[in-house]
Scaffold this motif. Structure first.
Motif, PDB file in Angstrom:
ATOM      1  N   ASN A   1      -5.735 -14.366  -1.473  1.00 41.69           N
ATOM      2  CA  ASN A   1      -7.014 -14.411  -1.258  1.00 41.69           C
ATOM      3  C   ASN A   1      -7.883 -13.349  -1.521  1.00 41.69           C
ATOM      4  O   ASN A   1      -7.047 -12.574  -1.054  1.00 41.69           O
ATOM      5  N   LEU A   2      -8.941 -12.649  -0.743  1.00 41.95           N
ATOM      6  CA  LEU A   2      -9.786 -11.911  -1.188  1.00 41.95           C
ATOM      7  C   LEU A   2      -9.148 -11.601   0.398  1.00 41.95           C
ATOM      8  O   LEU A   2      -9.034 -10.196   0.023  1.00 41.95           O
ATOM      9  N   TRP A   3      -8.835 -11.955   1.323  1.00 38.88           N
ATOM     10  CA  TRP A   3      -8.204 -11.564   2.212  1.00 38.88           C
ATOM     11  C   TRP A   3      -7.571 -10.373   2.479  1.00 38.88           C
ATOM     12  O   TRP A   3      -7.577  -9.490   3.344  1.00 38.88           O
ATOM     13  N   TRP A   4      -6.132 -11.372   1.900  1.00 39.52           N
ATOM     14  CA  TRP A   4      -5.234 -10.727   1.697  1.00 39.52           C
ATOM     15  C   TRP A   4      -4.798  -9.515   0.752  1.00 39.52           C
ATOM     16  O   TRP A   4      -4.202  -8.108   1.298  1.00 39.52           O
ATOM     17  N   GLY A   5      -5.885  -9.815   0.060  1.00 35.18           N
ATOM     18  CA  GLY A   5      -5.992  -8.482  -1.065  1.00 35.18           C
ATOM     19  C   GLY A   5      -6.865  -7.157  -0.747  1.00 35.18           C
ATOM     20  O   GLY A   5      -6.019  -6.358  -1.194  1.00 35.18           O
ATOM     21  N   VAL A   6      -7.496  -7.360  -0.340  1.00 37.36           N
ATOM     22  CA  VAL A   6      -8.159  -6.358   0.444  1.00 37.36           C
ATOM     23  C   VAL A   6      -7.401  -5.859   1.612  1.00 37.36           C
ATOM     24  O   VAL A   6      -7.409  -4.600   1.356  1.00 37.36           O
ATOM     25  N   ALA A   7      -6.969  -6.519   2.423  1.00 35.23           N
ATOM     26  CA  ALA A   7      -6.145  -5.755   3.551  1.00 35.23           C
ATOM     27  C   ALA A   7      -5.151  -4.601   2.511  1.00 35.23           C
ATOM     28  O   ALA A   7      -4.675  -4.203   3.271  1.00 35.23           O
ATOM     29  N   ALA A   8      -4.094  -5.825   1.407  1.00 28.54           N
ATOM     30  CA  ALA A   8      -2.918  -4.998   1.198  1.00 28.54           C
ATOM     31  C   ALA A   8      -3.148  -3.829   0.123  1.00 28.54           C
ATOM     32  O   ALA A   8      -2.250  -2.807   0.307  1.00 28.54           O
TER      33      ALA A   8
ATOM     34  N   LEU B   1      -6.462  -1.879   1.239  1.00 33.46           N
ATOM     35  CA  LEU B   1      -6.554  -0.667   2.187  1.00 33.46           C
ATOM     36  C   LEU B   1      -5.096  -0.357   2.133  1.00 33.46           C
ATOM     37  O   LEU B   1      -5.193   0.991   3.010  1.00 33.46           O
ATOM     38  N   LEU B   2      -4.393  -0.791   3.074  1.00 31.80           N
ATOM     39  CA  LEU B   2      -3.053  -0.042   3.117  1.00 31.80           C
ATOM     40  C   LEU B   2      -2.178   0.405   2.405  1.00 31.80           C
ATOM     41  O   LEU B   2      -1.830   1.520   2.308  1.00 31.80           O
ATOM     42  N   VAL B   3      -2.711  -0.135   0.991  1.00 31.79           N
ATOM     43  CA  VAL B   3      -1.472   0.976  -0.230  1.00 31.79           C
ATOM     44  C   VAL B   3      -2.341   2.034  -0.136  1.00 31.79           C
ATOM     45  O   VAL B   3      -1.454   3.373  -0.505  1.00 31.79           O
ATOM     46  N   THR B   4      -3.524   1.689  -0.003  1.00 29.79           N
ATOM     47  CA  THR B   4      -4.074   3.640  -0.436  1.00 29.79           C
ATOM     48  C   THR B   4      -4.381   4.139   0.532  1.00 29.79           C
ATOM     49  O   THR B   4      -4.134   5.479   0.916  1.00 29.79           O
ATOM     50  N   GLN B   5      -4.708   3.820   2.107  1.00 30.18           N
ATOM     51  CA  GLN B   5      -3.823   4.213   3.393  1.00 30.18           C
ATOM     52  C   GLN B   5      -2.814   4.733   3.149  1.00 30.18           C
ATOM     53  O   GLN B   5      -2.126   5.865   3.484  1.00 30.18           O
ATOM     54  N   LEU B   6      -1.191   4.290   2.879  1.00 31.20           N
ATOM     55  CA  LEU B   6       0.174   5.297   3.248  1.00 31.20           C
ATOM     56  C   LEU B   6      -0.188   6.053   2.273  1.00 31.20           C
ATOM     57  O   LEU B   6       0.702   7.251   1.815  1.00 31.20           O
TER      58      LEU B   6
ATOM     59  N   ALA C   1      -8.145   4.734   8.102  1.00 30.99           N
ATOM     60  CA  ALA C   1      -7.945   4.366   8.891  1.00 30.99           C
ATOM     61  C   ALA C   1      -8.664   3.377   9.442  1.00 30.99           C
ATOM     62  O   ALA C   1      -8.379   2.098   9.484  1.00 30.99           O
ATOM     63  N   LEU C   2     -10.136   4.330   9.809  1.00 31.00           N
ATOM     64  CA  LEU C   2     -11.272   3.490  10.061  1.00 31.00           C
ATOM     65  C   LEU C   2     -11.160   1.509   9.345  1.00 31.00           C
ATOM     66  O   LEU C   2     -11.179   0.737  10.139  1.00 31.00           O
ATOM     67  N   LEU C   3     -11.415   1.828   8.276  1.00 31.85           N
ATOM     68  CA  LEU C   3     -11.273   0.527   6.975  1.00 31.85           C
ATOM     69  C   LEU C   3     -10.542  -0.282   7.591  1.00 31.85           C
ATOM     70  O   LEU C   3      -9.987  -1.463   7.326  1.00 31.85           O
ATOM     71  N   LEU C   4      -8.951   0.326   7.129  1.00 32.01           N
ATOM     72  CA  LEU C   4      -7.820  -0.920   6.972  1.00 32.01           C
ATOM     73  C   LEU C   4      -7.851  -0.905   8.633  1.00 32.01           C
ATOM     74  O   LEU C   4      -7.439  -2.097   8.824  1.00 32.01           O
ATOM     75  N   GLY C   5      -8.317  -0.428   9.774  1.00 32.00           N
ATOM     76  CA  GLY C   5      -8.184  -1.292  11.061  1.00 32.00           C
ATOM     77  C   GLY C   5      -9.585  -2.514  10.786  1.00 32.00           C
ATOM     78  O   GLY C   5      -9.555  -3.613  11.166  1.00 32.00           O
ATOM     79  N   ALA C   6     -10.599  -2.359  10.290  1.00 31.17           N
ATOM     80  CA  ALA C   6     -11.322  -3.240   9.970  1.00 31.17           C
ATOM     81  C   ALA C   6     -11.179  -4.542   9.638  1.00 31.17           C
ATOM     82  O   ALA C   6     -11.261  -5.106   9.882  1.00 31.17           O
ATOM     83  N   ALA C   7     -10.682  -4.295   7.976  1.00 35.62           N
ATOM     84  CA  ALA C   7      -9.812  -5.236   8.015  1.00 35.62           C
ATOM     85  C   ALA C   7      -8.438  -6.005   8.566  1.00 35.62           C
ATOM     86  O   ALA C   7      -8.612  -6.777   8.083  1.00 35.62           O
ATOM     87  N   LEU C   8      -8.291  -5.029   9.289  1.00 35.20           N
ATOM     88  CA  LEU C   8      -6.838  -5.518   9.248  1.00 35.20           C
ATOM     89  C   LEU C   8      -7.357  -6.821  10.919  1.00 35.20           C
ATOM     90  O   LEU C   8      -6.855  -7.848  11.229  1.00 35.20           O
ATOM     91  N   VAL C   9      -8.691  -6.590  11.448  1.00 32.40           N
ATOM     92  CA  VAL C   9      -8.914  -7.249  12.679  1.00 32.40           C
ATOM     93  C   VAL C   9      -9.690  -8.205  12.085  1.00 32.40           C
ATOM     94  O   VAL C   9      -9.817  -9.539  12.393  1.00 32.40           O
ATOM     95  N   ALA C  10     -10.795  -8.181  10.942  1.00 31.28           N
ATOM     96  CA  ALA C  10     -11.400  -9.402  10.161  1.00 31.28           C
ATOM     97  C   ALA C  10     -10.369 -10.429   9.485  1.00 31.28           C
ATOM     98  O   ALA C  10     -11.028 -11.422  10.018  1.00 31.28           O
TER      99      ALA C  10
END
Length: 349
Positions: free
Chosen positions: A175-182, A184-189, A255-264
């Motif tokens: 779903n969208l929650w997991w898709g956004v987190a994934a 952002l993680l790939v982008t950050q990597l 990193a800030l965006l990824l952290g916010a997404a993971l907490v959400a």
């Protein structure tokens, strides 16, 4: 025969777990190779100065008179190649062992073939890393390729492990929650790889400001110019200071965006029994990773701490994939205490 099938499946469960661990080792050795500036310790590929073992200085001079031999760096590079080759052999063993099971219902044969294709592509990136003299685009893709091999091994392990426990129940869809987190993680990597390949790890002095400013001088267009000339030696980087600063600042914002997404994500599923703990671990891993990143900047990127930062990225990636797996089978109950006991009993047989 059923007995032969079970034995082969148990072997595959262990081999894919070994592959996950060994891929982590290969990636850390690769990071160490880069951090000690040994990426071009051997100017050719797959050998070193035309040999499978590092030669003496006289032979190296005859082969590449323009590239003086540095034995330590050459051996570091060759050790990385040797263990990467062993990883390729392990992938082929998984494919060969799974060949008789390819028509079995539920067996992830296509996933095995995808793993084989990615490891071959990863070998090609390893060659291009040397022949294109650490071209940042290839170095970053090589890092992402290593993470892809790691996740394919891990996902294959989870699939096989689940076949040992149960083949029932359909998984949930993303779903969208997991898709956004994934995403952002790939982008950050990828940003982390871009920071490393352009030697921008300490382009910003200090934290949370960068070089004493909240908005330092940056050249974003040059920092993220993806059509850099192929040919120059990119050891220690070719970008000017403002371009490297831009890369570092964008990495921090990512990193800030990824952290916010993971907490959400954790907040969204905190009441799910099988998911809240894995997601809490993911948030903890991200927090540790952020602390390591900050400390790397403050201490001017010491080798051991930079390696820990790489290990943290690997752990965070594995953690998010594991959390997603638990969410996919949340209602199936595949990871209840009874199911895990059954799994452990089958593996121990």
């Amino acid at each position: 025969m059923p007995g032969s099938f079970d034995r082969r499946l148990r072997w595959l469960v262990w081999l894919t777990l070994l592959g996950t661990v060994f891929t982590t080792v290969v990636m850390l050795v690769g990071a160490w190779t880069r951090l000690v500036d040994a990426g071009l310790g051997c100017p050719d590929w797959p050998g070193c100065y035309g040999k499978l073992l590092v030669p003496d200085s006289d032979l190296a001079t005859l082969r590449h008179p323009d590239v003086p031999l540095e034995p330590f760096k050459a051996w570091v590079e060759m050790v990385h190649r040797y263990i990467a080759s062993l990883l390729g052999i392990l992938v082929m063993a998984v494919v060969a062992l799974g060949w008789p099971l390819r028509h079995r219902r539920g067996y992830p044969w296509r996933l095995s073939l995808l793993l084989l294709a990615v490891i071959i592509l990863q070998g090609a990136f390893g060659a291009f890393t040397v022949t294109l003299q650490l071209w940042p685009q290839v170095v970053t893709l090589h890092l992402l390729g290593g993470l892809s091999v790691l996740l394919l091994f891990f996902w294959l392990h989870l699939r096989l492990r689940r076949s040992v426990i149960s083949q029932a129940d359909e998984p949930r869809r993303g779903n969208l929650w997991w898709g956004v987190a994934a995403c952002l993680l790939v982008t950050q990597l990828a940003l982390g790889g871009w920071v490393s390949s352009n030697y921008a790890g300490i382009a910003c002095q200090g934290f949370p400001t960068c070089n004493g400013q909240w908005l330092p001088a940056m050249d974003i267009s040059e920092g993220f110019h993806l059509t850099q000339t192929v040919g120059p030696n990119y050891l220690h980087g070719q970008l000017h200071a403002d371009a490297r600063t831009a890369i570092q600042v964008v990495h921090r914002l990512g990193a800030l965006l990824l952290g916010a997404a993971l907490v959400a994500l954790w907040w969204r599923y905190w009441h799910w029994q099988n998911v809240t703990r894995p997601l809490a671990i993911v948030v903890s891993l991200f927090t540790l990773q952020a602390i390591l990143g900050i400390t790397n900047v403050l201490l001017w990127l010491p080798l051991w701490l930079a390696l820990l930062h790489t290990a943290g990225a690997i752990a965070l990636t594995i953690g998010l994939v594991w959390a997603w797996w638990c969410w996919r089978y949340h209602e199936a109950g595949a990871y209840s205490a009874n199911s895990l006991t059954t799994y452990n009993n089958v593996i121990a047989d």
